[in-house]
Motif scaffolding. Structure first.
Motif, PDB file in Angstrom:
ATOM      1  N   GLU A  74      -4.244   2.850  -0.575  1.00  0.00           N
ATOM      2  CA  GLU A  74      -4.389   2.042  -1.776  1.00  0.00           C
ATOM      3  C   GLU A  74      -3.014   1.710  -2.325  1.00  0.00           C
ATOM      4  O   GLU A  74      -2.008   2.280  -1.916  1.00  0.00           O
ATOM      5  CB  GLU A  74      -5.203   2.779  -2.831  1.00  0.00           C
ATOM      6  CG  GLU A  74      -4.470   3.921  -3.471  1.00  0.00           C
ATOM      7  CD  GLU A  74      -5.204   4.475  -4.678  1.00  0.00           C
ATOM      8  OE1 GLU A  74      -5.312   5.690  -4.772  1.00  0.00           O
ATOM      9  OE2 GLU A  74      -5.654   3.660  -5.517  1.00  0.00           O
ATOM     10  N   VAL A  84      -9.505   1.194  -2.590  1.00  0.00           N
ATOM     11  CA  VAL A  84      -9.037   1.683  -1.298  1.00  0.00           C
ATOM     12  C   VAL A  84      -9.376   0.707  -0.174  1.00  0.00           C
ATOM     13  O   VAL A  84     -10.319  -0.066  -0.264  1.00  0.00           O
ATOM     14  CB  VAL A  84      -9.641   3.061  -0.942  1.00  0.00           C
ATOM     15  CG1 VAL A  84      -9.092   4.127  -1.836  1.00  0.00           C
ATOM     16  CG2 VAL A  84     -11.146   3.028  -0.988  1.00  0.00           C
ATOM     17  N   ASP A 100      -9.422   2.098 -11.024  1.00  0.00           N
ATOM     18  CA  ASP A 100     -10.525   1.789 -10.113  1.00  0.00           C
ATOM     19  C   ASP A 100     -11.793   2.283 -10.789  1.00  0.00           C
ATOM     20  O   ASP A 100     -12.387   3.274 -10.381  1.00  0.00           O
ATOM     21  CB  ASP A 100     -10.289   2.512  -8.774  1.00  0.00           C
ATOM     22  CG  ASP A 100     -11.289   2.069  -7.717  1.00  0.00           C
ATOM     23  OD1 ASP A 100     -12.039   1.122  -7.995  1.00  0.00           O
ATOM     24  OD2 ASP A 100     -11.320   2.676  -6.639  1.00  0.00           O
ATOM     25  N   PHE A 123       0.858  -1.188   0.000  1.00  0.00           N
ATOM     26  CA  PHE A 123       0.000   0.000   0.000  1.00  0.00           C
ATOM     27  C   PHE A 123       0.895   1.238   0.000  1.00  0.00           C
ATOM     28  O   PHE A 123       1.277   1.749   1.038  1.00  0.00           O
ATOM     29  CB  PHE A 123      -0.933  -0.006   1.213  1.00  0.00           C
ATOM     30  CG  PHE A 123      -2.026  -1.023   1.089  1.00  0.00           C
ATOM     31  CD1 PHE A 123      -3.147  -0.722   0.350  1.00  0.00           C
ATOM     32  CD2 PHE A 123      -1.913  -2.269   1.671  1.00  0.00           C
ATOM     33  CE1 PHE A 123      -4.160  -1.653   0.206  1.00  0.00           C
ATOM     34  CE2 PHE A 123      -2.911  -3.200   1.520  1.00  0.00           C
ATOM     35  CZ  PHE A 123      -4.037  -2.907   0.791  1.00  0.00           C
TER      36      PHE A 123
END
Lengths: 202, 373
Positions: free
Chosen positions: A102, A110, B239, A54
């Motif tokens: 993230e 996330v 995303d 991360f």
């Protein structure tokens, strides 16, 4: 989503036993979160960055919970239901920091972390994560400014949005806007007394 | 301030701003200089602070929608989108197909506006004051006319709703967008011709303000700033939200991450945006513009929290909402790209000249309405 958070929880809990709790989200978003004890926060953050990849701290929000019971409704502890219903110790209200992290390589979206202070008055410190993620620098200053969370180890903890002489923390739920301190041609009596608090320190 | 200021050494403290054309709003930098070289730089802001988040906690969810326009006032529609997306996630609301397409069209048009205005502003920072900005604003105004037709306002759109849009497209609007999209490449060619090989521009921008990739990621920098350094991180692919997974487009990446790369990245992104716009206009279906069951009045999301983000023109624009079941949010947080991209401003400027500071700040592309909130 939740499967991934549970997986990370297991990895973390193995490294930091007793310091990590999984909180489930009752809403449709299903974004579960991990509650990390303050003492283990910097270590856990370093582990998340170095071992789990991360690499970015995206967002950092302060949250004020004067009513601890409400916090348990929004972020429900998943830990085994304790049998004594009425036995729960009285928990004072607290301040909370929510981190969204993230990985720019894995593209998994996330993951939400949170950490909580002891209470809302004298024990409201949380270790700073600037040493792990630089992006915390301004955001922690903001949370300090607006919520009064003391980030221990922050290199430059100053107010960032309010002016330096301001004394209160306006995002707290019990904050009362003092008066019309931006324009008061002839303040008098209690308005004057209140307004004096906001005069620049000389 | 780390630097010692005494009579012996020659350090000079300059307060740059808050009112200065090159600070893009009311933004101040306390700079310590050794001759022309920057020794220390501390940004000071908050002059536009109105505690947007506190205000939003006191009103209903929908009441904050017009207020989001005023965050990054160059691109209100992407702010609307990010907020609507988060509430939809929080309450589990679906969005009809047509609304998703219109949102993509509006989002990409907004990216065109932002990047075009950016070209004008950064050229102004470099001393080409006025002319580049004039050409940029000429094109921007054409798109703003379309926004006015659609939403009633050039900038303060207040257009998205939870579950769709406020109203359907007016007649002839799609043709208007097509005309813009068809004409835009000519404008981009023209701008590029002026800029790309310009000797002064090259001298001022190349190898200025670059930082290593790892530092940028660690500093939370997102958007064109990050991609200019070669990090392939665009939320539309990384995303995906909305219907971006249906479109074919490329993510332009830079190499060195200096101001020149940041400038060029934006040119390339505009061309990709035009590609997306072509596809979205071709695919635009008929149907509802808002979900028939979407609740406008008396809207109360269930207890829970949500964080959603979009790839805004300036970087990752996110909202974090916590609901306790009441009509107003318990916690409303904006993740402002401009604010977080400023974290590394000092690192980018150290050791460079004061004149470079102005360009580096310009290349970050901040809007103070969003930084200060």
């Amino acid at each position: 989503m939740s499967g991934r958070v549970a997986e990370i929880h297991d990895r973390l809990a193995a490294e930091f036993p007793g310091a990590i709790a999984l909180l489930s989200n009752p809403g449709p978003s299903g974004q579960d979160s991990l509650l990390i004890e303050r003492a283990a926060l910097v270590g856990a953050a370093g582990f998340l960055r170095d071992s789990l990849g991360f690499d970015m701290l995206t967002n950092l929000s302060g949250v004020d919970w004067p009513d601890a019971a409400l916090a348990d409704k929004v972020c429900v502890p998943v830990a085994a239901e304790t049998d004594g219903e009425g036995e729960k110790p009285e928990v004072p209200g607290f301040l909370e920091v929510v981190y969204h992290i993230e990985s720019t390589k894995d593209r998994g979206g996330v993951v939400t972390l949170r950490s909580r202070t002891g209470n809302r008055a004298e024990d409201c410190s949380i270790p700073s994560l600037v040493s792990v993620w630089r992006s915390a620098e301004f955001q922690e200053r903001e949370a300090y400014d607006l919520y009064g969370i003391q980030f221990t180890g922050h290199p430059d903890l100053r107010r960032i949005l309010m002016w330096d002489e301001f004394t209160d923390h306006p995002m707290r739920k019990d904050y009362v806007a003092p008066d019309d301190y931006e324009y008061e041609p002839t303040p008098h009596d209690e308005v004057l007394e209140k307004a004096k608090k906001h005069y620049p320190a000389d | 301030m780390n630097a010692e200021l005494s009579d012996d050494d020659q350090l000079l403290r300059v307060s740059l701003g808050p009112q200065h054309p090159s600070t893009h709003g009311v933004f101040r930098m306390n700079v310590v200089l050794d001759g022309e070289t920057v020794v220390s730089l501390k940004p000071v802001f908050g002059y536009l602070h109105r505690n947007h988040e506190k205000i939003a906690e006191g009103v209903t969810y929908l009441s904050s929608m017009p207020y989001t326009d005023r965050l990054d006032y160059i691109c209100p529609l992407t702010n609307n989108w990010a907020y609507a997306l988060t509430v939809e996630k929080l309450a589990g609301i679906e969005v009809p197909e047509r609304a998703e397409y219109v949102r993509v069209i509006l989002g990409e048009l907004t990216r065109l506006i932002n990047h075009t205005a950016f070209m004008g502003f950064i050229l102004g920072d470099m001393g080409a004051w006025g002319s580049a900005l004039m050409y940029a604003f000429r094109e921007r105004e054409k798109i703003l006319d379309l926004f006015e037709d659609l939403t009633g306002a050039r900038m303060m759109a207040n257009f998205m709703r939870f579950g769709g849009l406020r109203n359907d497209l007016p007649p002839g609007w799609v043709e208007g967008v097509r005309k813009i999209v068809d004409e835009y490449p000519a404008f981009l060619d023209e701008m590029e011709k002026f800029l790309v090989g310009n000797e002064i521009l090259l001298a001022r921008t190349q190898d200025v303000g670059a930082l290593p990739k790892e530092t940028l990621i660690n500093g939370g920098v997102t958007g064109p700033m990050l991609r200019a350094a070669g990090v392939n991180h665009d939320l539309r692919k990384a995303d995906p939200y909305g219907i971006y997974d249906r479109f074919k487009f490329r993510i332009p990446l830079g190499e060195r991450g200096d101001v020149y790369d940041r400038l060029m990245i934006r040119f390339l992104e505009m061309r990709e945006s035009l590609d997306i716009l072509h596809q979205a206009l071709d695919g635009l279906p008929e149907g509802d513009f808002i979900h028939p069951k979407a609740k406008i009045r008396g809207f109360k999301p269930p207890v829970g929290e949500a964080y959603a983000r979009i790839e805004g023109p300036k970087g990752e624009l996110g909202f974090h909402l916590i609901s306790d079941g009441k009509p107003n949010p318990y916690r409303y947080r904006v993740r402002p790209p401009s604010f977080i991209n400023l974290t590394l401003l000092e690192d980018m400027c150290l050791g460079l000249d004061l004149a470079d500071v102005v360009i580096i700040l310009g290349s970050i592309d901040i809007v103070l309405g969003e930084v200060d909130r």
